[in-house]
Design an enzyme around this catalytic site. Structure first.
Site, mmCIF file in Angstrom:
data_model
loop_
_atom_site.group_PDB
_atom_site.id
_atom_site.type_symbol
_atom_site.label_atom_id
_atom_site.label_comp_id
_atom_site.label_asym_id
_atom_site.label_seq_id
_atom_site.Cartn_x
_atom_site.Cartn_y
_atom_site.Cartn_z
ATOM 1 N N LYS A 187 0.830 -1.216 0.000
ATOM 2 C CA LYS A 187 0.000 0.000 0.000
ATOM 3 C C LYS A 187 0.862 1.263 0.000
ATOM 4 C CE LYS A 187 0.867 0.878 4.411
ATOM 5 N NZ LYS A 187 1.467 2.030 5.032
ATOM 6 N N THR A 244 -3.104 5.639 4.616
ATOM 7 C CA THR A 244 -1.844 6.081 3.997
ATOM 8 C C THR A 244 -2.087 6.981 2.787
ATOM 9 O OG1 THR A 244 -1.078 3.894 4.592
ATOM 10 C CG2 THR A 244 0.434 5.224 3.364
#
Ligand SMILES: NC(=O)c1ccc[n+]([C@@H]2O[C@H](COP(=O)([O-])OP(=O)(O)OC[C@H]3O[C@@H](n4cnc5c(N)ncnc54)[C@H](O)[C@@H]3O)[C@@H](O)[C@H]2O)c1
Length: 333
Positions: A187, A244
């Site tokens: 990610k 994120t």
């Protein structure tokens, strides 16, 4: 319980505070004597401002602090996980549980971090990956946070769950270590891309598309490598991806913004001043995808921008004009 946290960056420090709050005897190890001296003098970590470090938190740069510890947390950048595990291996108590909280894939071997640790410490030490949507800055402020403790060893996963859990820090347990670790590492590449798109002035549509299709290709590789598809819909998958890609706490996203605004990649990585794991993960993810013969167009595009200096505009154009596809790989079969 006597616990050593190896790595006094923002994350190691925030987790040491959680463990301290839970009543454990915690030592925070720094990589250099200077770093440890600053912590001892200021009783605050420059990577975690506003969080005073109490006197009962032991500070050291002596790796011997792992002796007599039932739990050793490895919280260095991913590139230093193996060397740190190697340096403490001869000092570990028999049966000591190792907890990997770093997010990355080992560059030279393409191994997950728990696999790299296992190679260094050998049999007899259960290994747990602790991961999920968790900024150090917010854990430091005791913002409610939920993560997952993953291990093939159920007792170890649940022991780590119990050690960390409190009313502000909730921990689920999982047996899917590969899925949890790959979600966490991959990610970061998508977060860099999300930052690049933000830096280029694109909007929410682009970011939502990037996150959704990014998760699809992360899960594709993760499943090919032995992870469970459902794990990518969990805390360490979509949960960590959301945090994120959308937060200014994310150094991967901030680095991407600089690149999207025209800063050369190397300079952007340096300007962030802390480890930008997505930069390293882009290269390893590309290699893993090629090896597993899995299509990862966004990761490939990230690699071209980060390592080959390709113009992000050209890369986006290529992504948008790929051949038409079905959204679900198995529709209308
Ligand atoms: N910061 C977060 O919010 C957060 C959250 C979850 C996971 N993580 C992961 O935790 C890991 C550490 O992140 P951080 O934010 O604490 O990093 P950081 O940049 O704040 O600190 C890195 C630390 O690693 C040390 N270090 C540097 N080179 C080393 C070496 N060769 N050997 C041992 N130690 C070395 C540095 O001295 C420093 O203390 C990363 O993998 C990151 O992805 C971070």
């Amino acid at each position: 319980m006597k616990i050593a946290v190896m790595g006094s960056g923002g994350w190691g420090t925030a987790l040491a505070m959680v463990l301290l709050e839970n009543g454990h005897d915690v030592t925070l190890w720094s990589y250099t004597q200077e770093e440890s001296a600053v912590l001892r003098e200021k009783r605050e970590n420059p990577m975690l401002k506003g969080v005073p470090l109490p006197e009962k938190l032991h500070l050291t740069w002596d790796a011997g602090c792992v002796r007599d510890c039932g739990i050793v947390v490895l919280a260095t950048p991913s590139f230093a996980v193996r060397t740190t595990a190697r340096s403490i291996a001869p000092l570990l108590d028999p049966g000591a549980v190792l907890v990997s909280v770093s997010k990355g894939i080992e560059k030279d071997t393409s191994l997950t971090l728990t696999a790299a640790i296992a190679e260094e410490v050998g049999e007899g030490h259960p290994i747990v990956a602790l991961s999920g949507p968790s900024h150090a800055e917010e854990v430091g402020r005791q913002v409610p946070t939920v993560v997952v403790s993953a291990s093939r060893d159920r007792a170890a996963a649940e022991q780590v769950q119990d050690l960390f859990m409190n009313e502000r820090f909730r921990v689920y347990a999982s047996d899917d270590v590969v899925g949890v670790e790959l979600g966490a590492a991959l990610k970061n590449v998508i977060a860099l891309c999300a930052g690049i798109c933000d830096g280029m002035g694109f909007g929410d549509n682009t970011k939502a598309a990037l996150m959704t299709r990014g998760l699809t290709e992360i899960a594709r590789l993760g499943v090919a490598m032995g992870g469970r598809r459902e794990t990518f819909a969990g805390l360490s998958g979509v949960g960590d991806l959301i945090v994120t890609c959308t937060s200014m706490h994310s150094r991967n996203r901030r680095c991407g913004i600089l690149i999207g605004q025209g800063t050369p990649t190397r300079q952007a990585v340096q300007e962030i001043g802390a480890v930008v794991e997505g930069y390293y993960a882009a290269a390893t993810a590309k290699a893993l995808a090629e090896k597993a013969q899995v299509e990862m167009p966004i990761t490939e595009a990230a690699y071209q921008v980060l390592y080959q200096g390709k113009d992000p505009h050209a890369v986006i154009h290529e992504l948008m004009t790929r051949d038409r596809k079905h959204e679900l790989e198995d529709s209308w079969v």
